[in-house]
Design a protein around this motif. Structure first.
Motif, PDB file in Angstrom:
ATOM      1  N   LEU A  55      42.358 -12.088  51.830  1.00 17.54           N
ATOM      2  CA  LEU A  55      41.031 -12.685  51.668  1.00 17.54           C
ATOM      3  C   LEU A  55      41.103 -14.207  51.780  1.00 17.54           C
ATOM      4  CD1 LEU A  55      38.042 -12.208  51.120  1.00 17.54           C
ATOM      5  CD2 LEU A  55      38.539 -12.318  48.657  1.00 17.54           C
ATOM      6  N   GLY A  56      42.170 -14.793  51.232  1.00 20.49           N
ATOM      7  CA  GLY A  56      42.327 -16.241  51.330  1.00 20.49           C
ATOM      8  C   GLY A  56      42.441 -16.710  52.773  1.00 20.49           C
ATOM      9  N   LEU A  57      43.200 -15.975  53.583  1.00 25.87           N
ATOM     10  CA  LEU A  57      43.335 -16.323  54.997  1.00 25.87           C
ATOM     11  C   LEU A  57      41.999 -16.195  55.717  1.00 25.87           C
ATOM     12  CD1 LEU A  57      45.066 -17.072  57.434  1.00 25.87           C
ATOM     13  CD2 LEU A  57      45.624 -14.639  57.696  1.00 25.87           C
ATOM     14  N   LEU A  58      41.239 -15.161  55.369  1.00 19.70           N
ATOM     15  CA  LEU A  58      39.926 -14.987  55.982  1.00 19.70           C
ATOM     16  C   LEU A  58      38.993 -16.142  55.623  1.00 19.70           C
ATOM     17  CD1 LEU A  58      39.331 -11.168  55.467  1.00 19.70           C
ATOM     18  CD2 LEU A  58      39.615 -12.347  57.659  1.00 19.70           C
ATOM     19  N   LYS A  59      39.048 -16.571  54.369  1.00 27.11           N
ATOM     20  CA  LYS A  59      38.216 -17.703  53.958  1.00 27.11           C
ATOM     21  C   LYS A  59      38.609 -18.963  54.721  1.00 27.11           C
ATOM     22  CE  LYS A  59      37.004 -16.237  49.259  1.00 27.11           C
ATOM     23  NZ  LYS A  59      37.123 -16.550  47.813  1.00 27.11           N
ATOM     24  N   PHE A  60      39.919 -19.178  54.883  1.00 26.47           N
ATOM     25  CA  PHE A  60      40.378 -20.349  55.624  1.00 26.47           C
ATOM     26  C   PHE A  60      39.912 -20.272  57.081  1.00 26.47           C
ATOM     27  CE2 PHE A  60      43.506 -22.255  58.484  1.00 26.47           C
ATOM     28  CZ  PHE A  60      43.471 -23.569  58.047  1.00 26.47           C
ATOM     29  N   THR A  61      40.037 -19.085  57.687  1.00 32.69           N
ATOM     30  CA  THR A  61      39.604 -18.912  59.078  1.00 32.69           C
ATOM     31  C   THR A  61      38.110 -19.161  59.206  1.00 32.69           C
ATOM     32  OG1 THR A  61      41.334 -17.256  59.411  1.00 32.69           O
ATOM     33  CG2 THR A  61      39.565 -17.327  61.038  1.00 32.69           C
ATOM     34  N   HIS A  62      37.352 -18.637  58.241  1.00 36.18           N
ATOM     35  CA  HIS A  62      35.899 -18.838  58.218  1.00 36.18           C
ATOM     36  C   HIS A  62      35.564 -20.319  58.115  1.00 36.18           C
ATOM     37  CE1 HIS A  62      31.807 -18.066  56.183  1.00 36.18           C
ATOM     38  NE2 HIS A  62      31.704 -17.688  57.429  1.00 36.18           N
ATOM     39  N   LEU A  63      36.265 -21.024  57.213  1.00 40.27           N
ATOM     40  CA  LEU A  63      36.036 -22.450  57.038  1.00 40.27           C
ATOM     41  C   LEU A  63      36.400 -23.230  58.305  1.00 40.27           C
ATOM     42  CD1 LEU A  63      37.448 -22.988  53.443  1.00 40.27           C
ATOM     43  CD2 LEU A  63      35.107 -23.429  54.159  1.00 40.27           C
ATOM     44  N   PHE A  64      37.559 -22.912  58.872  1.00 43.85           N
ATOM     45  CA  PHE A  64      38.011 -23.630  60.063  1.00 43.85           C
ATOM     46  C   PHE A  64      37.056 -23.395  61.228  1.00 43.85           C
ATOM     47  CE2 PHE A  64      40.634 -23.946  63.940  1.00 43.85           C
ATOM     48  CZ  PHE A  64      41.058 -25.260  63.802  1.00 43.85           C
ATOM     49  N   PHE A  65      36.602 -22.152  61.388  1.00 42.66           N
ATOM     50  CA  PHE A  65      35.664 -21.846  62.469  1.00 42.66           C
ATOM     51  C   PHE A  65      34.360 -22.622  62.299  1.00 42.66           C
ATOM     52  CE2 PHE A  65      31.925 -19.236  63.539  1.00 42.66           C
ATOM     53  CZ  PHE A  65      31.997 -19.326  64.919  1.00 42.66           C
ATOM     54  N   LEU A  66      33.826 -22.600  61.072  1.00 41.65           N
ATOM     55  CA  LEU A  66      32.551 -23.264  60.849  1.00 41.65           C
ATOM     56  C   LEU A  66      32.674 -24.782  60.888  1.00 41.65           C
ATOM     57  CD1 LEU A  66      30.927 -20.972  58.143  1.00 41.65           C
ATOM     58  CD2 LEU A  66      30.345 -21.165  60.550  1.00 41.65           C
ATOM     59  N   LEU A  67      33.872 -25.298  60.603  1.00 38.49           N
ATOM     60  CA  LEU A  67      34.089 -26.730  60.766  1.00 38.49           C
ATOM     61  C   LEU A  67      33.809 -27.144  62.204  1.00 38.49           C
ATOM     62  CD1 LEU A  67      35.137 -29.454  59.673  1.00 38.49           C
ATOM     63  CD2 LEU A  67      37.440 -28.705  60.300  1.00 38.49           C
ATOM     64  N   ILE A  68      34.117 -26.241  63.140  1.00 37.02           N
ATOM     65  CA  ILE A  68      33.920 -26.521  64.562  1.00 37.02           C
ATOM     66  C   ILE A  68      32.534 -26.082  65.036  1.00 37.02           C
ATOM     67  CG2 ILE A  68      34.810 -26.040  66.885  1.00 37.02           C
ATOM     68  CD1 ILE A  68      37.503 -25.395  65.543  1.00 37.02           C
ATOM     69  N   PHE A  69      32.088 -24.915  64.589  1.00 36.86           N
ATOM     70  CA  PHE A  69      30.930 -24.269  65.200  1.00 36.86           C
ATOM     71  C   PHE A  69      29.650 -24.405  64.392  1.00 36.86           C
ATOM     72  CE2 PHE A  69      28.376 -20.530  66.473  1.00 36.86           C
ATOM     73  CZ  PHE A  69      28.403 -20.696  67.857  1.00 36.86           C
ATOM     74  N   SER A  70      29.751 -24.740  63.107  1.00 35.30           N
ATOM     75  CA  SER A  70      28.587 -24.669  62.222  1.00 35.30           C
ATOM     76  C   SER A  70      27.434 -25.538  62.702  1.00 35.30           C
ATOM     77  CB  SER A  70      28.977 -25.091  60.799  1.00 35.30           C
ATOM     78  OG  SER A  70      29.416 -26.424  60.790  1.00 35.30           O
ATOM     79  N   GLY A  71      26.245 -25.034  62.517  1.00 37.02           N
ATOM     80  CA  GLY A  71      25.051 -25.787  62.857  1.00 37.02           C
ATOM     81  C   GLY A  71      24.733 -25.858  64.334  1.00 37.02           C
ATOM     82  N   MET A  72      25.450 -25.097  65.180  1.00 37.62           N
ATOM     83  CA  MET A  72      25.233 -25.224  66.619  1.00 37.62           C
ATOM     84  C   MET A  72      23.809 -24.831  67.003  1.00 37.62           C
ATOM     85  SD  MET A  72      25.963 -26.096  69.591  1.00 37.62           S
ATOM     86  CE  MET A  72      27.556 -26.779  69.120  1.00 37.62           C
ATOM     87  N   GLU A  73      23.279 -23.765  66.354  1.00 38.01           N
ATOM     88  CA  GLU A  73      21.925 -23.352  66.704  1.00 38.01           C
ATOM     89  C   GLU A  73      20.910 -24.438  66.343  1.00 38.01           C
ATOM     90  OE1 GLU A  73      22.272 -22.571  62.437  1.00 38.01           O
ATOM     91  OE2 GLU A  73      23.588 -22.142  64.128  1.00 38.01           O
ATOM     92  N   PHE A  74      21.265 -25.260  65.336  1.00 43.18           N
ATOM     93  CA  PHE A  74      20.400 -26.368  64.942  1.00 43.18           C
ATOM     94  C   PHE A  74      20.616 -27.576  65.850  1.00 43.18           C
ATOM     95  CE2 PHE A  74      19.487 -30.186  62.494  1.00 43.18           C
ATOM     96  CZ  PHE A  74      18.263 -29.889  61.919  1.00 43.18           C
ATOM     97  N   SER A  75      21.860 -27.786  66.255  1.00 47.09           N
ATOM     98  CA  SER A  75      22.228 -29.005  66.970  1.00 47.09           C
ATOM     99  C   SER A  75      21.937 -28.956  68.461  1.00 47.09           C
ATOM    100  CB  SER A  75      23.727 -29.277  66.782  1.00 47.09           C
ATOM    101  OG  SER A  75      24.088 -29.198  65.434  1.00 47.09           O
ATOM    102  N   LEU A  76      22.021 -27.778  69.067  1.00 47.85           N
ATOM    103  CA  LEU A  76      21.869 -27.673  70.517  1.00 47.85           C
ATOM    104  C   LEU A  76      20.542 -28.244  71.022  1.00 47.85           C
ATOM    105  CD1 LEU A  76      23.433 -26.714  72.997  1.00 47.85           C
ATOM    106  CD2 LEU A  76      22.320 -24.475  72.753  1.00 47.85           C
ATOM    107  N   PRO A  77      19.407 -27.985  70.351  1.00 43.98           N
ATOM    108  CA  PRO A  77      18.151 -28.580  70.836  1.00 43.98           C
ATOM    109  C   PRO A  77      18.169 -30.102  70.856  1.00 43.98           C
ATOM    110  CG  PRO A  77      17.680 -26.777  69.332  1.00 43.98           C
ATOM    111  CD  PRO A  77      19.150 -27.034  69.247  1.00 43.98           C
ATOM    112  N   PHE A  78      18.891 -30.730  69.906  1.00 47.77           N
ATOM    113  CA  PHE A  78      18.970 -32.181  69.909  1.00 47.77           C
ATOM    114  C   PHE A  78      19.830 -32.679  71.065  1.00 47.77           C
ATOM    115  CE2 PHE A  78      17.704 -31.364  65.537  1.00 47.77           C
ATOM    116  CZ  PHE A  78      16.744 -32.343  65.337  1.00 47.77           C
ATOM    117  N   MET A  79      20.871 -31.927  71.389  1.00 49.45           N
ATOM    118  CA  MET A  79      21.725 -32.303  72.518  1.00 49.45           C
ATOM    119  C   MET A  79      20.943 -32.240  73.820  1.00 49.45           C
ATOM    120  SD  MET A  79      25.250 -30.493  73.811  1.00 49.45           S
ATOM    121  CE  MET A  79      25.999 -30.976  75.382  1.00 49.45           C
TER     122      MET A  79
END
Length: 399
Positions: free
Chosen positions: A256-280
């Motif tokens: 579970l700890g590894l999954l949380k880290f993977t989730h965090l690392f992924f969202l560090l890169i990808f989070s908010g994209m649906e919000f950010s793309l219109p501004f781009m």
């Protein structure tokens, strides 16, 4: 090294409900989640124009104060940042605010669902969502709109509760297939919601709030969803005696700890994209709300096709790996985007990412949490991700 030993054990192999009731609950859950996410996605393509509208209003003390802080933030960087990014930065700040409020609320909402039941927690969450959109309907000024985002961030628990409910009524063997329904609802909503929001924004019900038509429609969806849940959704969290709890097989939480880290690392890169793309797209191509709606709709349509097939049938671990590779590819392409063709190619890889990663990680995490504290544990899993959603929108406009 038998493979079975590495799999987490479930608290019970079969939910204590009939197949017919399980199907009814999942159908109710899917419809309600679709209504909720349609309401959520209506506003996404409107943000750049909406914030530009509020900025054009005179005598806006709160907004002037926020821009003063944002300009101080900009001046802290060595490279000068043009004032044309001000609306983009304001959008990032609002996205970050919404995310940090979600991060605070998610574990609390999850814990309340463990104590008082999923249905009760979900209905209270819906009441908060309705209050949030009701404020948006009357948001002729920026302070009222800001209040609507604060209320919405603190009360948004629908997705995590949907995951908890789907987990309650599924077996470990059917968990991935069941949770993929949540992903399908996301994809359909992101296909239709932005385009509907853009179309509704062309209707003017009030000159004081040009986006009122979209807000009213969003409010109607949430009211309909709440009434639907009230009559159709039963409680799914089973109350067990102390003897039953003691006799349950313990869940193996390894990994579970590894999954949380993977989730965090992924969202560090990808989070908010649906919000950010219109501004781009607003900055690069001066896209209108309708054009932004088409881009987000393309992402949602492709993701829904993948969710309905590949993501539901393949092993969750494989789905997650493919999604992570696609995420890296999409960002590489976005960094090189200088044409609309490149934009849509990048969006295709974003769709693969959207269809795969979060659903697969939620599936794997749900197999490693116990029944008794499932709502809190999954809320914490989601909360950790929204903390990173707080940072990404603020930084989305850096090149």
């Amino acid at each position: 090294m038998p493979k079975s030993k590495s799999k987490p054990a479930a608290a019970s192999t079969t939910p204590d409900i009939s197949a017919a009731l399980r199907k009814s609950i999942l159908t109710t859950l899917f419809i309600s989640l679709l209504l909720d996410l349609l309401s959520f996605t209506l506003i996404l393509p409107l943000f750049p124009r909406l914030l530009a509208f509020y900025r054009s209003q005179p005598d806006n003390a709160l907004l002037d104060s926020i821009f003063a802080y944002l300009n101080a933030f900009k001046s802290a960087f060595h490279r000068p940042i043009s004032s044309r990014f001000d609306v983009v930065l304001l959008g990032g700040a609002l996205g970050s605010l919404f995310s940090v409020l979600q991060a605070i609320a998610s574990p609390i909402i999850g814990a309340l669902s463990d104590r008082y039941g999923r249905r009760t927690a979900l209905l209270y969450s819906m009441a908060g969502n309705i209050a949030s959109v009701a404020l948006w309907v009357s948001a002729s000024t920026f302070p009222v709109f800001l209040a609507s985002r604060v209320v919405g961030g603190l009360s948004e628990g629908n997705v995590q509760l949907a995951i908890a409910i789907a987990t309650d009524v599924s077996t470990p063997e059917t968990r991935g297939h069941t949770l993929a329904l949540v992903g399908v609802a996301f994809s359909i909503a992101f296909t239709l919601g932005p385009m509907m929001g853009a179309w509704l924004s062309s209707m003017t019900l009030s000159l004081e709030n040009p986006f009122m038509a979209t807000a009213v429609f969003s409010l109607g969806l949430l009211v309909a969803e709440t009434v639907f849940l009230w009559f159709k959704l039963p409680e799914t969290r089973k109350t067990r005696t102390e003897e039953e709890k003691a006799s349950q097989k313990k869940v193996d939480g390894r990994g579970l700890g590894l999954l949380k880290f993977t989730h965090l690392f992924f969202l560090l890169i990808f989070s908010g994209m649906e919000f950010s793309l219109p501004f781009m797209t607003f900055d690069l191509f001066n896209y209108s709300s309708a054009q932004n709606g088409r881009v987000l709709g393309f992402v949602g349509l492709l993701a829904s096709i993948l969710q309905g097939g590949f993501s539901r049938r393949a092993k969750a671990s494989m789905v997650a790996k493919i999604g992570l590779v696609s995420s890296a590819t999409s960002f590489f392409l976005l960094a090189k985007t200088n044409s609309q063709g490149m934009l849509y190619l990048s969006a295709a890889f974003l769709a693969v990412t959207s269809a795969c990663v979060v659903t697969a990680l939620n599936t794997l995490a749900s197999l490693r949490v116990g029944e008794e504290n499932r709502g809190r544990e999954m809320g914490e899993f989601r909360s950790a991700g929204t903390v990173l959603n707080f940072w990404f929108p603020v930084t989305m406009w850096f090149e």
